[in-house]
Scaffold this active site. Structure first.
Site, PDB file in Angstrom:
ATOM      1  N   HIS A  30      44.474 -57.802  -3.001  1.00 34.69           N
ATOM      2  CA  HIS A  30      44.352 -57.337  -1.616  1.00 34.69           C
ATOM      3  C   HIS A  30      44.023 -58.491  -0.669  1.00 34.69           C
ATOM      4  CE1 HIS A  30      44.287 -53.546  -3.721  1.00 34.69           C
ATOM      5  NE2 HIS A  30      43.201 -53.938  -4.360  1.00 34.69           N
ATOM      6  N   CYS A  31      44.511 -59.674  -0.988  1.00 28.38           N
ATOM      7  CA  CYS A  31      44.288 -60.877  -0.147  1.00 28.38           C
ATOM      8  C   CYS A  31      42.806 -61.201   0.028  1.00 28.38           C
ATOM      9  CB  CYS A  31      44.925 -60.749   1.231  1.00 28.38           C
ATOM     10  SG  CYS A  31      46.661 -60.404   1.195  1.00 28.38           S
TER      11      CYS A  31
END
Ligand code: PMP
Length: 412
Positions: A365-366
């Site tokens: 999710h970065c």
């Protein structure tokens, strides 16, 4: 709030995919018909570039900019429209803040940040700190993974230049009470610049830049029922005036001097909005804000908190914790972050999509440092929005309950 059925009817994606359960709202929310139509209407009927001014449509294009800027100002409770800068998204806004204030940062200055931040928030500071020989320090977290204000206070000293954090992280989702945190920071060192990443909270919880007393705030329209390619950087006027532009071009300069290698800047907001804005997106963004305003952001928050509570109870009642690790059931953000013990998160996400038509997201999710907090980098995220229902949560719980399916599915 209107009946959930009436809300869902406004979303063509849900009408078209009747069985799909869309739980990837942390990545982007779906768009209501009014937003989709507005973007197309702008391109069809208004069409003009707001840098033009001499004919009816160009005048209208300028009105669009003014109107949306005013709506954003009211939505976040800013002092005036000049403090609202349109960008291409939260990433650009966050970069504009970090690179825009780098001249104010000196060697050994300290930048405080949490390691739950999204890359779009972390990386600009890493690059700026490296360039300016500044020091990045991690803000300690409480057990619920929100910011530990007492420990943060102990870290703040004369060298602290920037404190930056997200209101709600895009993984754990613990709520950081910006107003309380910023008040405490100001008491300890009133010169600290506070920049908040509101990308994950903007469509879920009331934002109040004036009461929070925040210096900079960044977010994207596409995570609040709006179009892609539009974002906002809010900044206090006195800070925006000092900010070095992140990009240069049309609309920001009144004159250019080649001999002196200088230019005369336009006043804000134009000085920080070089180039043609995403005007059709900005037109549609107004409709997204109107959608939220019509429902009421507090009502949205209440509804989504109810969904999270419902999910928590269903998970516990069905003893899903035996087979799964849940990382954030305790907080009220509409994010459920989990893993199946011993199984690959991407396999679970694919199983949910294939067998149950449930859209979730697996991966980092970065948020590349999350493993320093919850000991795993890769997770599955089911993130909710105002059109989701308890029935959809029941389906997720049922799918997870049939965990033996996972292995069948893998070896099918
Ligand atoms: N910050 C957070 C907390 C986010 O969740 C995101 C998007 N996932 C961003 C920043 C960046 O937003 P965008 O990709 O829309 O620029």
């Amino acid at each position: 709030m209107p009946k959930i059925k009436n809300i869902r009817e406004q979303f063509p994606y849900l009408n078209k995919n009747k069985k799909t359960i869309y739980f990837d709202n942390g990545a982007t929310t779906l768009k209501p018909e009014t937003v989709i139509k507005a973007e197309s209407d702008y391109l069809t009927y208004i069409a003009a570039n707001p840098h033009s001014v001499d004919y009816e449509s160009a005048f209208e294009a300028n009105e669009v900019l003014l109107k949306t800027r005013k709506l954003v100002k009211e939505f976040i409770n800013a002092d005036n429209e000049k403090e609202v800068i349109f960008t291409s998204g939260a990433t650009e806004s966050l970069n504009q803040v970090a690179f825009g204030i780098e001249d104010l940062i000196s060697e050994n200055d300290e930048i405080l940040i949490t390691n739950l931040e999204h890359s779009s928030e972390l990386l600009p500071w890493v690059i700026v700190a490296k360039k300016k020989k500044a020091i990045i320090k991690e803000i300690p977290l409480n057990n619920d993974l929100s910011i530990d204000v007492d420990k943060l206070m102990k870290m703040i000293n004369k060298k602290t230049k920037v404190v930056t954090f997200s209101t709600v992280s895009n993984t754990i989702g613990a709520w950081n009470d910006s107003q309380a945190i910023i008040k405490a920071i100001r008491k300890k060192n009133p010169k600290v610049i506070v920049a908040v990443d509101a990308a994950q909270s903007i469509g879920h919880i009331k934002t109040d830049v004036k009461n929070w007393d925040v210096d900079f705030l960044s977010f994207s329209a596409h995570k609040m029922y709006g179009p892609f390619g539009v974002g906002v950087l809010y900044g206090k006027e006195e800070y925006l005036e000092q900010l070095t532009p992140f990009k240069y071009g049309g609309g920001m300069s009144a004159s250019i001097n080649l001999k002196e290698l200088s230019y005369e800047p336009e006043p804000i907001p134009a000085r920080l909005e070089a180039g043609t804005p995403n005007i059709s997106g900005i037109y549609a963004f107004a409709k997204a804000i109107e959608f939220i305003n019509d429902l009421g952001i507090d009502k949205i928050h209440e509804y989504e908190t109810g969904l999270k509570e419902y999910a928590k109870r269903a998970i516990l009642t069905n003893e899903l914790e035996k087979e799964f690790d849940f990382y954030n059931l305790e907080n009220d953000s509409p994010i459920i972050l989990f893993n199946a013990k011993g199984l690959n998160p991407q396999d679970i996400a694919t199983y949910l999509a294939n067998d149950y038509d449930i859209d979730v997201r697996s991966g980092a999710h970065c948020a590349r440092l999350t493993d320093e907090v919850i000991k795993t980098k890769i997770t599955i995220r089911a993130s909710l929005a105002v059109y989701n229902t308890t029935k959809e949560i029941d389906t997720l719980v049922e799918a997870l309950k049939n965990s033996d399916h996972f292995l069948d599915h893998l070896f099918k």
